[in-house]
Design a protein around this motif. Structure first.
Motif, PDB file in Angstrom:
ATOM      1  N   ASP A 142       0.833  -1.206   0.000  1.00  0.00           N
ATOM      2  CA  ASP A 142       0.000   0.000   0.000  1.00  0.00           C
ATOM      3  C   ASP A 142       0.868   1.257   0.000  1.00  0.00           C
ATOM      4  O   ASP A 142       1.696   1.451   0.896  1.00  0.00           O
ATOM      5  N   GLU A 143       0.681   2.075  -1.010  1.00  0.00           N
ATOM      6  CA  GLU A 143       1.329   3.388  -1.083  1.00  0.00           C
ATOM      7  C   GLU A 143       0.224   4.432  -1.140  1.00  0.00           C
ATOM      8  O   GLU A 143      -0.817   4.216  -1.775  1.00  0.00           O
ATOM      9  N   TYR A 144       0.449   5.573  -0.500  1.00  0.00           N
ATOM     10  CA  TYR A 144      -0.580   6.600  -0.403  1.00  0.00           C
ATOM     11  C   TYR A 144      -0.109   7.903  -1.046  1.00  0.00           C
ATOM     12  O   TYR A 144       1.091   8.195  -1.091  1.00  0.00           O
ATOM     13  N   ARG A 162      -5.293   5.590  -1.857  1.00  0.00           N
ATOM     14  CA  ARG A 162      -4.446   4.427  -1.573  1.00  0.00           C
ATOM     15  C   ARG A 162      -4.191   3.671  -2.867  1.00  0.00           C
ATOM     16  O   ARG A 162      -5.133   3.332  -3.580  1.00  0.00           O
ATOM     17  N   TYR A 163      -2.927   3.427  -3.153  1.00  0.00           N
ATOM     18  CA  TYR A 163      -2.527   2.629  -4.310  1.00  0.00           C
ATOM     19  C   TYR A 163      -2.136   1.240  -3.822  1.00  0.00           C
ATOM     20  O   TYR A 163      -1.204   1.103  -3.022  1.00  0.00           O
ATOM     21  N   ASP A 164      -2.833   0.236  -4.297  1.00  0.00           N
ATOM     22  CA  ASP A 164      -2.451  -1.147  -4.010  1.00  0.00           C
ATOM     23  C   ASP A 164      -1.494  -1.592  -5.112  1.00  0.00           C
ATOM     24  O   ASP A 164      -1.899  -1.810  -6.253  1.00  0.00           O
ATOM     25  N   PRO A 178      -0.228   0.332 -10.254  1.00  0.00           N
ATOM     26  CA  PRO A 178      -1.056  -0.167  -9.153  1.00  0.00           C
ATOM     27  C   PRO A 178      -2.146  -1.110  -9.632  1.00  0.00           C
ATOM     28  O   PRO A 178      -2.697  -0.946 -10.732  1.00  0.00           O
ATOM     29  N   ALA A 184      -8.868   7.452   0.139  1.00  0.00           N
ATOM     30  CA  ALA A 184      -8.348   7.120   1.469  1.00  0.00           C
ATOM     31  C   ALA A 184      -8.517   8.313   2.400  1.00  0.00           C
ATOM     32  O   ALA A 184      -8.648   9.459   1.964  1.00  0.00           O
ATOM     33  N   LYS A 211       4.260   5.908   2.734  1.00  0.00           N
ATOM     34  CA  LYS A 211       3.843   4.597   3.191  1.00  0.00           C
ATOM     35  C   LYS A 211       3.777   4.619   4.719  1.00  0.00           C
ATOM     36  O   LYS A 211       4.306   5.534   5.373  1.00  0.00           O
TER      37      LYS A 211
END
Length: 245
Positions: A142-144, A162-164, A178, A184, A211
């Motif tokens: 998860d990166e935001y 939120r990037y999965d 992603p 988010a 993150k």
């Protein structure tokens, strides 16, 4: 109807044209040096290189010094450490790290260009160029991103996603895309990010990439540009920016 001039960006232009509320705003796209900026109610650069050209129009923009600082990833990390935000910075490493995984970065560039994830011994680090530095990798799929518009010391617009990444050590950009993007709540990230902007004296649009690592905030980058994930809320962003003016 208010007139909004956006800079050129091959992928964002058609998306902005599709999402913006055409009942409220007339959107145009052009190089800033090719038009009279005074004809527009708001000028929105879509790339870092367009910020200077936008200064003749109506917009809240970061200073040239702040653009240059944030454009240099290593310089920004060192600034954060020197100004009391070192706990948000993934550890900077020397030229020959022995701790894995780590990420090799170029000091300037976006969309993941110039970055390489080095997962273990024997992988090709690839460069001794003086504009390359190395940093401990922060694992996690998860990166935001947190987009903020700050004007006169006040946050006038915010949105987070939120990037999965589908893998714990992805480098988001041209190579690693992603698996999904969802809205988010920035939660406890909002306080440190706004404190950093306050310490910088930063006014204008920006985007923090970060993150979470065992509950600790780790800032990956601070971008100065519009950001692709703003496209879907471009009407809300334009409305907030105009109100700030």
């Amino acid at each position: 109807m208010q007139r909004i001039l956006f800079g050129n960006h091959s992928t964002q232009m058609p998306a902005i044209a599709r999402h913006i509320d055409h009942h409220r705003y007339e959107a145009s796209f052009a190089p800033f040096d090719a038009v009279d900026l005074s004809r527009f109610d708001l000028v929105v650069p879509l790339r870092v290189g367009q910020i200077e050209g936008a200064r003749g129009g109506r917009a809240v923009l970061p200073t040239a010094d702040l653009v240059a600082l944030c454009d240099d990833k290593l310089a920004l990390n060192l600034w954060l450490i020197d100004h009391g935000f070192g706990d948000t910075v993934p550890t900077l490493l020397g030229a020959r790290p022995t701790d894995y995984p780590y990420i090799r970065k170029t000091r300037r560039g976006d969309f993941g260009f110039g970055c390489a994830m080095i997962r273990g011994p024997g992988e090709n680090d690839g460069s001794d160029h003086p504009d390359v530095f190395r940093q401990r990798a922060v694992a996690g799929a998860d990166e935001y991103v947190l987009h903020l518009l700050r004007v006169g010391g006040t946050i006038r617009f915010q949105v987070a996603y939120r990037y999965d990444m589908g893998q714990p050590l992805g480098v988001r950009g041209a190579v690693d895309r992603p698996a999904s993007i969802t809205p988010a709540d920035p939660g406890p990230a909002l306080g440190p990010c706004t404190a950093i902007l306050e310490a910088l004296g930063y006014d204008g649009n920006c985007c923090f990439n970060y993150k979470w690592e065992e509950g600790a905030l780790r800032i990956l980058e601070l971008n100065r540009r519009f950001g692709g994930s703003l496209v879907g809320v471009v009407t809300e962003y334009v409305t907030a920016h105009l109100a700030a003016l």
